[in-house]
Design a protein around this motif. Structure first.
Motif, PDB file in Angstrom:
ATOM      1  N   ARG A 175      84.785  -3.954  32.827  1.00 34.84           N
ATOM      2  CA  ARG A 175      85.724  -2.948  32.317  1.00 34.84           C
ATOM      3  C   ARG A 175      86.563  -2.376  33.470  1.00 34.84           C
ATOM      4  O   ARG A 175      87.748  -2.140  33.324  1.00 34.84           O
ATOM      5  CB  ARG A 175      84.922  -1.840  31.637  1.00 34.84           C
ATOM      6  CG  ARG A 175      85.522  -1.434  30.310  1.00 34.84           C
ATOM      7  CD  ARG A 175      84.718  -0.344  29.677  1.00 34.84           C
ATOM      8  NE  ARG A 175      83.525  -0.847  29.000  1.00 34.84           N
ATOM      9  CZ  ARG A 175      82.621  -0.072  28.432  1.00 34.84           C
ATOM     10  NH1 ARG A 175      82.741   1.229  28.454  1.00 34.84           N
ATOM     11  NH2 ARG A 175      81.574  -0.598  27.832  1.00 34.84           N
ATOM     12  N   GLN A 176      85.884  -2.184  34.599  1.00 31.55           N
ATOM     13  CA  GLN A 176      86.587  -1.659  35.779  1.00 31.55           C
ATOM     14  C   GLN A 176      87.673  -2.653  36.219  1.00 31.55           C
ATOM     15  O   GLN A 176      88.795  -2.267  36.517  1.00 31.55           O
ATOM     16  CB  GLN A 176      85.565  -1.445  36.910  1.00 31.55           C
ATOM     17  CG  GLN A 176      86.053  -0.590  38.047  1.00 31.55           C
ATOM     18  CD  GLN A 176      86.330   0.844  37.664  1.00 31.55           C
ATOM     19  OE1 GLN A 176      87.482   1.195  37.404  1.00 31.55           O
ATOM     20  NE2 GLN A 176      85.310   1.663  37.615  1.00 31.55           N
ATOM     21  N   ASN A 222      81.983   3.464  41.254  1.00 29.62           N
ATOM     22  CA  ASN A 222      80.941   4.342  40.696  1.00 29.62           C
ATOM     23  C   ASN A 222      80.154   3.636  39.603  1.00 29.62           C
ATOM     24  O   ASN A 222      80.736   3.113  38.656  1.00 29.62           O
ATOM     25  CB  ASN A 222      81.578   5.588  40.081  1.00 29.62           C
ATOM     26  CG  ASN A 222      81.370   6.798  40.952  1.00 29.62           C
ATOM     27  OD1 ASN A 222      80.927   6.678  42.083  1.00 29.62           O
ATOM     28  ND2 ASN A 222      81.699   7.958  40.430  1.00 29.62           N
ATOM     29  N   GLY A 223      78.874   3.614  39.734  1.00 30.78           N
ATOM     30  CA  GLY A 223      78.010   3.071  38.683  1.00 30.78           C
ATOM     31  C   GLY A 223      77.932   1.553  38.650  1.00 30.78           C
ATOM     32  O   GLY A 223      77.304   1.006  37.749  1.00 30.78           O
ATOM     33  N   LEU A 224      78.588   0.880  39.591  1.00 30.35           N
ATOM     34  CA  LEU A 224      78.554  -0.593  39.571  1.00 30.35           C
ATOM     35  C   LEU A 224      77.320  -1.116  40.301  1.00 30.35           C
ATOM     36  O   LEU A 224      76.817  -0.472  41.221  1.00 30.35           O
ATOM     37  CB  LEU A 224      79.803  -1.163  40.250  1.00 30.35           C
ATOM     38  CG  LEU A 224      81.154  -0.861  39.614  1.00 30.35           C
ATOM     39  CD1 LEU A 224      82.238  -1.646  40.339  1.00 30.35           C
ATOM     40  CD2 LEU A 224      81.145  -1.249  38.144  1.00 30.35           C
ATOM     41  N   THR A 233      87.780   6.856  34.565  1.00 30.17           N
ATOM     42  CA  THR A 233      87.251   5.709  33.820  1.00 30.17           C
ATOM     43  C   THR A 233      88.402   4.732  33.544  1.00 30.17           C
ATOM     44  O   THR A 233      89.548   5.159  33.432  1.00 30.17           O
ATOM     45  CB  THR A 233      86.670   6.156  32.473  1.00 30.17           C
ATOM     46  OG1 THR A 233      87.645   6.977  31.835  1.00 30.17           O
ATOM     47  CG2 THR A 233      85.387   6.947  32.651  1.00 30.17           C
ATOM     48  N   SER A 248      80.609  -5.386  30.521  1.00 27.98           N
ATOM     49  CA  SER A 248      79.808  -4.610  31.474  1.00 27.98           C
ATOM     50  C   SER A 248      80.745  -3.619  32.160  1.00 27.98           C
ATOM     51  O   SER A 248      81.980  -3.753  32.079  1.00 27.98           O
ATOM     52  CB  SER A 248      79.186  -5.546  32.507  1.00 27.98           C
ATOM     53  OG  SER A 248      80.216  -6.066  33.338  1.00 27.98           O
ATOM     54  N   LEU A 249      80.157  -2.652  32.855  1.00 29.09           N
ATOM     55  CA  LEU A 249      80.970  -1.624  33.530  1.00 29.09           C
ATOM     56  C   LEU A 249      81.914  -2.267  34.560  1.00 29.09           C
ATOM     57  O   LEU A 249      83.076  -1.892  34.688  1.00 29.09           O
ATOM     58  CB  LEU A 249      80.045  -0.599  34.199  1.00 29.09           C
ATOM     59  CG  LEU A 249      80.685   0.697  34.655  1.00 29.09           C
ATOM     60  CD1 LEU A 249      81.323   1.433  33.497  1.00 29.09           C
ATOM     61  CD2 LEU A 249      79.630   1.580  35.312  1.00 29.09           C
ATOM     62  N   GLY A 250      81.371  -3.279  35.257  1.00 30.66           N
ATOM     63  CA  GLY A 250      82.173  -3.961  36.276  1.00 30.66           C
ATOM     64  C   GLY A 250      83.360  -4.684  35.656  1.00 30.66           C
ATOM     65  O   GLY A 250      84.484  -4.642  36.181  1.00 30.66           O
TER      66      GLY A 250
END
Lengths: 304, 284
Positions: free
Chosen positions: A139-140, A162-164, A86, A135-137
Motif C-alpha cells: 500500500r505504501q 512506519n510499521g513496515l 497514510t 500488505s502495508l508495504g
C-alpha cells in the motif's frame, strides 16, 4: 544553492498548542532531505502546510520560488507528489485503477506510463487485487506510485517506513534512492527511524518543538561526528599521564577503561605505556551515530 | 474542474452503493407503475375515474429519492476522506472550490440518473394503464421539480460530506437529515390539511378566511413548503401547488415562483456557505 523549498517563520497553532514555531527550512534541489524529529515535533504539520492541506497562521513558504500565497502556486503544485501519513489510495480499487483515477484527476491525456509506474514500485503483478487487501508495504508503494503520477520532481514522504517489516523497509529505501538517482527527484522525507534515514539522506533538518534547530548536509554531519577510541588498559593513571603528555583529550571511565577523543598512533601509545609498565588489553574505535548527534542537538533527557 | 468532474463521475458510476440505490429506485418505480395502472383500471371499471385520478400514486416514491441520494452521496463523499484521497487532489493544486463543486455536480448527476430511472417507471405505468392524462409539459415540470429538490438534497449532503471527515458519520447524518426533513415536510403539509377551526373567521359570501392571528404561522409554513425539498416532494404528489393552497385559505400570493427556481437559489446559498467553510478547513 538552488532550493526546491524554503520557508520563513512558519507558525501553526492547534488551539493552545503551537505545532510550528517560526520554522525556517531550506531543501536543496536534487537532495534527499531527511526531516528528523521525535513524535509531535512538528514534522507532519510542516508537511501538511507545504502540501496545502492546512494554512499557516503566520510565516510563508516558497516552492520553486513561488510564495504560498501567490495565486499561481497551484500550477507549481503540479510538480509535487506526496504521501502524507497514510497512503492515499482507494481501498476498493486495484493498483492500476488507483493510478488511472489519479491520471484522471491530473487530466492526463492517456493512461500511458501506468504499466511503467507499477513496475517501478513492483506492483505490476498485483493484478486485480484491491488495495484493501494489500500488505502495508504494498500500500505504501502504491501510495508512492500515486504520488509519482504526473512525473513530479519534488516528492514528499511522511514517515514512509512506519510499521513496515524489514523487507518492506529495504524496498522503500531502494525505491527512494532509485527515484532520486535515476529520475533526479528531490525527496523530502520525514522519519524518526534515524538509522534508516542515515542510509538515504544527503541533507538533514532537525526539528524540535516546532522549530528547525539544525540543517546540515550528510558530508558536514560526517565531519561533525566526534570519533573516539575506547582503550582497556591495566593502569589508567599511566594512560592519563601519557595522554596528557601527548596533548590528547580523554575521559577516564573506570580503573581499566578510558575514552580517547582523537586519532592516535597505536604504536607510539603502546611504547609510551610500556615504559610505565602499563599494558594495552584492547582498543575499540567508536563513531558517533546520527542518533547520538540528534540527541546532542535536541537534548536526550527530553526524549521519550 | 473538468478533470475533477471526469474523475469523480467515473468513481461514482463504478460505486456499488450508487447502482444499488439506482436499481432499487427503478424496481420500486416499476412496482409502483403496476400499482398505479391497476388502481386506474379499477377506477375505470367501477366508473369513478376522472382526469388526474391516481396521480398521487404515480409520484408516491418522491420522498424516497432523498434517502437514496443520502446513501450514495454520503458513501461517495466519505470515501474521499476515509481513504485520504482528497489529499491527492489538493496536493497537486486543485482549488478547494473546484473540489467542492465537482463533488456537488457528481452527486447531482447521480441523483438525476436516479430520477430518470424513476420517471421511466412512471411513464411505463401510465402507458400500461392506457391513461396518459398528463401532458408532456406537466411531466416535464414534475421532472424539473424533482431535479430541483434533488439538487437541494445534494447541496445539503455535500455540505455535510465535505465538512465532516468521517464516512460513517456523513452517511448517518445525511440519513438523519433526510428523515428529519421528511417529517418536517409532513408536519407542514398537515398544517394545511387539518386547519384548526379556531384559525378561521367568516369571510365574504359565506366563505371562511384565515384569522389574522394565524396568518403568520401559515405564511411561515408556506415559505417552508417552498424552500424545503421534502415539501416540494410531497407537493409533487398533489395537483395543487403551495400557491394554490395559500390562495384557497385566503392568503393570496400575487406571484408564482417555480419550485425549480427556489431550489436553485437554496442550492446556491448552501453551496456558497459550504465552499467558504471548506476553504478554511484543515485536512488531515
Amino acid at each position: 544553492m538552488d532550493f526546491v523549498l524554503t520557508s520563513q517563520g512558519l507558525t501553526k497553532n492547534y488551539g493552545k498548542f503551537r505545532a510550528l514555531d517560526g520554522l525556517s527550512i531550506h531543501v536543496p534541489n536534487g537532495s534527499i532531505y531527511g526531516l528528523i524529529g521525535r513524535n509531535g515535533a512538528g514534522k507532519t504539520t510542516l508537511i501538511r502546510l507545504i502540501c496545502g492541506l492546512q494554512e499557516p497562521d503566520s510565516g510563508e513558504y516558497f516552492i520553486y520560488g513561488k510564495r504560498n500565497s501567490d495565486a499561481d502556486i497551484s500550477a507549481i503544485r503540479k510538480r509535487m507528489g506526496a504521501v502524507v501519513e497514510t497512503p492515499s489510495v482507494y481501498l476498493g480499487m486495484s493498483a492500476e485503477e488507483n493510478l488511472k483515477m489519479q491520471y484522471r484527476v491530473l487530466g492526463m491525456p492517456s493512461f500511458d506510463g501506468i504499466r511503467e509506474l507499477l513496475k517501478l514500485v513492483d506492483l505490476d503483478k498485483a493484478g486485480r487485487k484491491h488495495a484493501g487487501h494489500f500488505s502495508l508495504g504494498m500500500r505504501q508503494r502504491l501510495g508512492i506510485a500515486v504520488a509519482l503520477c504526473g512525473n513530479p520532481d519534488f516528492l514528499i514522504l511522511d514517515e514512509p517506513i512506519n510499521g513496515l517489516d524489514p523487507q518492506g523497509i529495504i524496498e522503500i529505501r531502494e525505491l527512494i534512492l532509485k527515484l532520486n538517482r535515476e529520475r533526479k527527484i528531490t525527496v523530502l522525507i520525514s522519519s524518526h527511524i534515524l538509522e534508516e534515514l542515515s542510509k538515504l539522506a544527503t541533507h538533514y533538518g532537525i526539528i524540535d518543538s516546532g522549530k528547525l534547530v539544525k540543517e546540515i548536509s550528510s558530508r558536514e554531519l560526517e565531519n561533525a561526528f566526534r570519533k573516539s577510541v575506547t582503550a582497556e588498559v591495566t593502569n589508567t593513571s599511566a594512560l592519563a599521564e601519557t595522554l596528557d603528555k601527548m596533548g590528547v583529550e580523554y575521559k577516564i571511565l573506570d580503573e581499566t577503561h578510558a575514552e580517547i577523543y582523537a586519532k592516535i598512533n597505536v604504536t607510539e601509545l603502546a611504547l609510551a605505556l610500556s615504559e610505565k609498565g602499563c599494558d594495552i588489553i584492547s582498543l575499540h574505535e567508536n563513531e558517533e551515530s546520527l542518533e547520538s548527534y540528534f540527541l546532542d542537538i535536541v537534548g536526550g533527557d527530553n526524549n521519550d | 474542474m473538468i478533470k475533477l468532474l471526469r474523475a469523480d463521475l467515473s468513481r461514482l458510476f463504478r460505486s456499488k452503493t450508487f447502482w444499488l440505490c439506482a436499481a432499487a429506485m427503478f424496481v420500486l418505480s416499476v412496482v409502483m407503475a403496476f400499482d398505479y395502472a391497476n388502481y386506474v383500471r379499477e377506477a375505470i371499471e367501477n366508473g369513478y375515474y376522472q382526469a388526474g385520478f391516481g396521480e398521487e400514486r404515480a409520484f408516491i416514491l418522491a420522498p424516497v429519492l432523498g434517502g437514496f441520494a443520502a446513501l450514495f452521496s454520503g458513501t461517495f463523499l466519505g470515501t474521499d476522506y476515509s481513504c485520504g484521497t482528497i489529499r491527492n487532489k489538493i496536493i497537486i493544486g486543485h482549488s478547494r472550490r473546484n473540489i467542492y463543486l465537482a463533488n456537488l455536480f457528481t452527486c447531482f448527476a447521480g441523483g438525476a440518473a436516479t430520477i430518470v430511472l424513476w420517471f421511466i417507471g412512471i411513464i411505463f405505468g401510465m402507458i400500461y394503464s392506457g391513461i396518459l392524462d398528463m401532458g408532456f409539459w406537466d411531466i416535464l415540470v414534475k421532472f424539473l421539480t424533482a431535479l430541483g429538490f434533488t439538487a437541494v438534497f445534494c447541496a445539503v449532503y455535500v455540505f455535510i460530506g465535505m465538512l465532516i471527515s468521517n464516512r460513517t458519520v456523513t452517511v448517518a447524518l445525511s440519513l438523519v437529515i433526510w428523515i428529519g426533513l421528511t417529517i418536517a415536510g409532513y408536519c407542514i403539509l398537515g398544517e394545511f390539511e387539518n386547519i384548526n377551526p379556531d384559525d378561521f373567521v367568516p369571510g365574504e359570501n359565506d366563505s371562511f378566511m384565515i384569522a389574522d392571528s394565524a396568518k403568520g404561522k401559515f405564511i411561515l409554513c408556506g415559505i417552508l413548503s417552498k424552500v424545503l425539498p421534502t415539501c416540494q416532494m410531497l407537493f409533487m404528489q398533489s395537483e395543487n401547488s403551495i400557491e394554490d393552497v395559500l390562495n384557497n385559505i385566503g392568503l393570496s400570493v400575487g406571484f408564482y415562483l417555480p419550485d425549480i427556481v427556489v431550489s436553485a437559489l437554496v442550492t446556491a446559498a448552501i453551496t456558497a456557505l459550504g465552499v467558504c467553510i471548506f476553504r478554511k478547513k484543515d485536512i488531515r
